[in-house]
Scaffold this motif. Structure first.
Motif, PDB file in Angstrom:
ATOM      1  N   LEU A  89       0.810  -1.193   0.169  1.00  0.00           N
ATOM      2  CA  LEU A  89      -0.069  -0.027   0.015  1.00  0.00           C
ATOM      3  C   LEU A  89       0.898   1.222   0.033  1.00  0.00           C
ATOM      4  O   LEU A  89       1.927   1.168   0.586  1.00  0.00           O
ATOM      5  N   GLU A  90       0.519   2.378  -0.759  1.00  0.00           N
ATOM      6  CA  GLU A  90       1.097   3.486  -0.709  1.00  0.00           C
ATOM      7  C   GLU A  90       0.021   4.229   0.337  1.00  0.00           C
ATOM      8  O   GLU A  90      -1.018   4.418   0.067  1.00  0.00           O
ATOM      9  N   VAL A  91       0.566   4.731   1.378  1.00  0.00           N
ATOM     10  CA  VAL A  91      -0.300   5.635   2.365  1.00  0.00           C
ATOM     11  C   VAL A  91       0.054   6.961   2.300  1.00  0.00           C
ATOM     12  O   VAL A  91       1.262   7.505   2.700  1.00  0.00           O
ATOM     13  N   ILE A  92      -0.996   7.593   1.809  1.00  0.00           N
ATOM     14  CA  ILE A  92      -0.862   9.139   1.722  1.00  0.00           C
ATOM     15  C   ILE A  92      -1.505   9.819   2.700  1.00  0.00           C
ATOM     16  O   ILE A  92      -2.844   9.691   2.984  1.00  0.00           O
ATOM     17  N   VAL A  93      -0.798  10.796   3.212  1.00  0.00           N
ATOM     18  CA  VAL A  93      -1.642  11.793   4.103  1.00  0.00           C
ATOM     19  C   VAL A  93      -1.471  13.249   3.363  1.00  0.00           C
ATOM     20  O   VAL A  93      -0.681  13.585   3.213  1.00  0.00           O
ATOM     21  N   ARG A  94      -2.557  13.924   3.714  1.00  0.00           N
ATOM     22  CA  ARG A  94      -2.591  15.229   2.954  1.00  0.00           C
ATOM     23  C   ARG A  94      -2.947  16.310   4.196  1.00  0.00           C
ATOM     24  O   ARG A  94      -4.127  16.009   4.826  1.00  0.00           O
ATOM     25  N   ASN A  95      -2.424  17.312   4.121  1.00  0.00           N
ATOM     26  CA  ASN A  95      -2.751  18.628   4.911  1.00  0.00           C
ATOM     27  C   ASN A  95      -3.424  19.724   4.427  1.00  0.00           C
ATOM     28  O   ASN A  95      -4.217  20.225   4.736  1.00  0.00           O
ATOM     29  N   ALA A  97      -4.710  20.691  -0.041  1.00  0.00           N
ATOM     30  CA  ALA A  97      -5.284  19.988  -1.289  1.00  0.00           C
ATOM     31  C   ALA A  97      -4.103  20.346  -2.321  1.00  0.00           C
ATOM     32  O   ALA A  97      -3.739  21.698  -2.385  1.00  0.00           O
ATOM     33  N   ALA A  98      -3.713  19.235  -3.054  1.00  0.00           N
ATOM     34  CA  ALA A  98      -2.799  19.433  -4.041  1.00  0.00           C
ATOM     35  C   ALA A  98      -2.827  18.308  -5.085  1.00  0.00           C
ATOM     36  O   ALA A  98      -3.407  17.253  -4.805  1.00  0.00           O
ATOM     37  N   GLY A  99      -2.021  18.055  -5.857  1.00  0.00           N
ATOM     38  CA  GLY A  99      -1.810  16.768  -6.972  1.00  0.00           C
ATOM     39  C   GLY A  99      -3.140  16.258  -7.297  1.00  0.00           C
ATOM     40  O   GLY A  99      -4.302  16.678  -7.777  1.00  0.00           O
ATOM     41  N   SER A 100      -3.075  14.900  -7.082  1.00  0.00           N
ATOM     42  CA  SER A 100      -4.173  14.069  -7.558  1.00  0.00           C
ATOM     43  C   SER A 100      -5.571  14.380  -6.746  1.00  0.00           C
ATOM     44  O   SER A 100      -6.621  14.207  -7.316  1.00  0.00           O
ATOM     45  N   LEU A 101      -5.196  14.792  -5.542  1.00  0.00           N
ATOM     46  CA  LEU A 101      -6.635  15.175  -4.815  1.00  0.00           C
ATOM     47  C   LEU A 101      -7.320  16.492  -5.425  1.00  0.00           C
ATOM     48  O   LEU A 101      -8.697  16.635  -5.498  1.00  0.00           O
ATOM     49  N   SER A 102      -6.619  17.327  -5.650  1.00  0.00           N
ATOM     50  CA  SER A 102      -6.907  18.604  -6.179  1.00  0.00           C
ATOM     51  C   SER A 102      -7.627  18.257  -7.675  1.00  0.00           C
ATOM     52  O   SER A 102      -8.851  18.733  -7.782  1.00  0.00           O
ATOM     53  N   VAL A 174       2.879  19.587   2.810  1.00  0.00           N
ATOM     54  CA  VAL A 174       1.635  19.560   1.989  1.00  0.00           C
ATOM     55  C   VAL A 174       0.841  18.294   1.949  1.00  0.00           C
ATOM     56  O   VAL A 174      -0.343  18.186   2.476  1.00  0.00           O
ATOM     57  N   ASP A 175       1.677  17.394   1.620  1.00  0.00           N
ATOM     58  CA  ASP A 175       1.185  15.855   1.611  1.00  0.00           C
ATOM     59  C   ASP A 175       2.321  14.897   1.474  1.00  0.00           C
ATOM     60  O   ASP A 175       3.524  15.447   1.305  1.00  0.00           O
ATOM     61  N   PHE A 176       2.281  13.681   1.843  1.00  0.00           N
ATOM     62  CA  PHE A 176       3.371  12.838   1.686  1.00  0.00           C
ATOM     63  C   PHE A 176       2.917  11.291   1.356  1.00  0.00           C
ATOM     64  O   PHE A 176       1.560  11.084   1.713  1.00  0.00           O
ATOM     65  N   LYS A 177       3.705  10.401   1.201  1.00  0.00           N
ATOM     66  CA  LYS A 177       3.295   9.113   0.934  1.00  0.00           C
ATOM     67  C   LYS A 177       4.306   8.220   1.800  1.00  0.00           C
ATOM     68  O   LYS A 177       5.673   8.439   1.823  1.00  0.00           O
ATOM     69  N   PRO A 196      12.184  14.591  -0.675  1.00  0.00           N
ATOM     70  CA  PRO A 196      11.421  15.739  -1.446  1.00  0.00           C
ATOM     71  C   PRO A 196      10.811  14.885  -2.864  1.00  0.00           C
ATOM     72  O   PRO A 196       9.762  15.356  -3.368  1.00  0.00           O
ATOM     73  N   ASP A 197      11.332  13.573  -2.952  1.00  0.00           N
ATOM     74  CA  ASP A 197      10.575  12.614  -4.046  1.00  0.00           C
ATOM     75  C   ASP A 197       9.093  12.093  -3.427  1.00  0.00           C
ATOM     76  O   ASP A 197       8.138  11.966  -4.160  1.00  0.00           O
ATOM     77  N   THR A 198       8.837  12.075  -2.110  1.00  0.00           N
ATOM     78  CA  THR A 198       7.802  11.523  -1.825  1.00  0.00           C
ATOM     79  C   THR A 198       6.963  12.290  -0.808  1.00  0.00           C
ATOM     80  O   THR A 198       5.806  11.976  -0.295  1.00  0.00           O
ATOM     81  N   CYS A 199       7.151  13.629  -0.824  1.00  0.00           N
ATOM     82  CA  CYS A 199       6.438  14.662   0.065  1.00  0.00           C
ATOM     83  C   CYS A 199       6.326  15.886  -0.603  1.00  0.00           C
ATOM     84  O   CYS A 199       7.159  16.128  -1.736  1.00  0.00           O
ATOM     85  N   ARG A 200       5.462  16.741  -0.441  1.00  0.00           N
ATOM     86  CA  ARG A 200       5.200  18.151  -1.160  1.00  0.00           C
ATOM     87  C   ARG A 200       5.546  19.017  -0.038  1.00  0.00           C
ATOM     88  O   ARG A 200       5.099  18.816   0.995  1.00  0.00           O
ATOM     89  N   LEU A 201       6.692  19.814  -0.445  1.00  0.00           N
ATOM     90  CA  LEU A 201       7.342  20.981   0.634  1.00  0.00           C
ATOM     91  C   LEU A 201       7.124  22.194  -0.026  1.00  0.00           C
ATOM     92  O   LEU A 201       7.825  22.505  -0.974  1.00  0.00           O
TER      93      LEU A 201
HETATM   94  P1  TMP Z   1      -0.669  12.906  -5.605  1.00  0.00           P
HETATM   95  O1  TMP Z   1      -1.169  13.990  -5.177  1.00  0.00           O
HETATM   96  O2  TMP Z   1       0.208  12.759  -6.801  1.00  0.00           O
HETATM   97  O3  TMP Z   1      -1.556  11.547  -5.305  1.00  0.00           O
HETATM   98  O4  TMP Z   1       0.751  12.605  -4.251  1.00  0.00           O
HETATM   99  C1  TMP Z   1       0.381  12.537  -3.139  1.00  0.00           C
HETATM  100  C2  TMP Z   1       1.948  12.428  -2.447  1.00  0.00           C
HETATM  101  O5  TMP Z   1       2.419  11.046  -2.573  1.00  0.00           O
HETATM  102  C3  TMP Z   1       2.663  13.613  -2.798  1.00  0.00           C
HETATM  103  O6  TMP Z   1       3.673  13.931  -1.733  1.00  0.00           O
HETATM  104  C4  TMP Z   1       3.747  12.816  -3.932  1.00  0.00           C
HETATM  105  C5  TMP Z   1       3.742  11.537  -3.085  1.00  0.00           C
HETATM  106  N1  TMP Z   1       3.803  10.378  -4.152  1.00  0.00           N
HETATM  107  C6  TMP Z   1       4.812   9.207  -4.102  1.00  0.00           C
HETATM  108  O7  TMP Z   1       5.867   9.528  -3.207  1.00  0.00           O
HETATM  109  N2  TMP Z   1       4.818   8.449  -5.050  1.00  0.00           N
HETATM  110  C7  TMP Z   1       3.861   8.353  -6.245  1.00  0.00           C
HETATM  111  O8  TMP Z   1       3.968   7.554  -6.913  1.00  0.00           O
HETATM  112  C8  TMP Z   1       2.990   9.355  -6.297  1.00  0.00           C
HETATM  113  C9  TMP Z   1       1.893   9.327  -7.330  1.00  0.00           C
HETATM  114  C10 TMP Z   1       2.857  10.091  -5.418  1.00  0.00           C
END
Ligand code: TMP
Length: 239
Positions: A89-95, A97-102, A174-177, A196-201
């Motif tokens: 699972l990719e567990v995403i937490v958001r504070n 709105a950005a990216g795919s949620l937006s 902003v959010d992270f995985k 910074p690959d896995t977080c929005r900062l």
């Molecule tokens: P998303 O808005 O594209 O769904 O991304 C949410 C967060 O997850 C963002 O901080 C980037 C991170 N992310 C990854 O680490 N790996 C991925 O493959 C994707 C799509 C997003």
């Protein structure tokens, strides 16, 4: 500890066996991909920054009671970690709105969320890591009720800890995985990377993006953004 054969090469990291069956070496690469591998490039110096930053954050989280896979930093780009089976699972937490949620909900990027939002995606490149909910996870046996409750609890605690830590660096988380794994002994631990690959900062003053969105969106200044986050972290993090 002796590094042995390569077990796996992913988009941003390689994993090697060691002479200890319970430990692996993770080697961070400068390679970057986006959109499920469709866009490819390199970000000079990224491997070393993501390795050091992940380890500093894993140590911080361990001190605050979050179990992680971290064992020892071996070199600028290599770390010894516990061998785990990754929960798929990719567990995403958001504070905010950005990216795919937006995109999905039609929310303006930058709109604060009334409370943290937790999302799960099933880790499967061929399927493009599809969005899933609790009932999918339980029905497919990817996790069980107790483990999923622990994952939720850890993810929200990690969010609270990291949000505050980044705030002191003038950065908005902003959010992270996250990804979790099970050790040989069956213990759930935080695994993979936090970078910074896995977080929005975003810079707290200017809103400037200091993360991989600069690469995803062809904004330029990618290396400088990664270096800037690392500079603030190095100035802030306890040794
Ligand atoms: P998303 O808005 O594209 O769904 O991304 C949410 C967060 O997850 C963002 O901080 C980037 C991170 N992310 C990854 O680490 N790996 C991925 O493959 C994707 C799509 C997003």
């Amino acid at each position: 500890m002796e590094k042995r054969n390569q077990l796996y090469e992913g988009k941003a990291k390689k994993v090697f066996a060691t002479d200890d069956p319970e430990a692996l070496v993770v080697s961070y690469k400068d390679d970057a991909t986006a959109f499920n591998g469709l866009k490819k490039g390199t970000i000079a110096g990224k491997g070393a920054i993501n390795n050091r930053m992940t380890n500093a954050l894993m140590r911080l989280l361990e001190r605050d009671g979050i179990p992680t896979h971290f064992l020892e930093e071996l070199s600028p780009t290599e770390t010894l970690v516990k061998r785990v089976t990754i929960v798929p699972l990719e567990v995403i937490v958001r504070n905010i709105a950005a990216g795919s949620l937006s995109k999905r909900l039609g929310l303006e990027e930058g709109k604060p969320l009334a409370r943290p939002v937790l999302e799960f995606c099933y880790k499967d490149d061929a399927l493009g890591d599809p969005f899933v909910n609790d009932s999918h996870i339980l029905a497919m046996g990817w996790s069980d009720e107790a483990e999923l409750a622990a994952i939720r609890d850890f993810a929200l605690r990690v969010n609270a800890i990291l949000r505050e830590f980044f705030r002191t660096m003038g950065i908005v988380l902003v959010d992270f995985k996250l990804e979790f794994g099970r050790t040989g002994g069956g213990k759930l631990v935080l695994a993979d990377e936090i970078s910074p690959d896995t977080c929005r900062l975003w810079d707290a003053e200017t809103g400037e993006k200091l993360d991989k969105d600069r690469f995803r969106r062809d904004m330029g200044g990618v290396e400088a953004a990664y270096r800037e986050v690392m500079r603030r972290l190095a100035a802030r993090a306890a040794p």
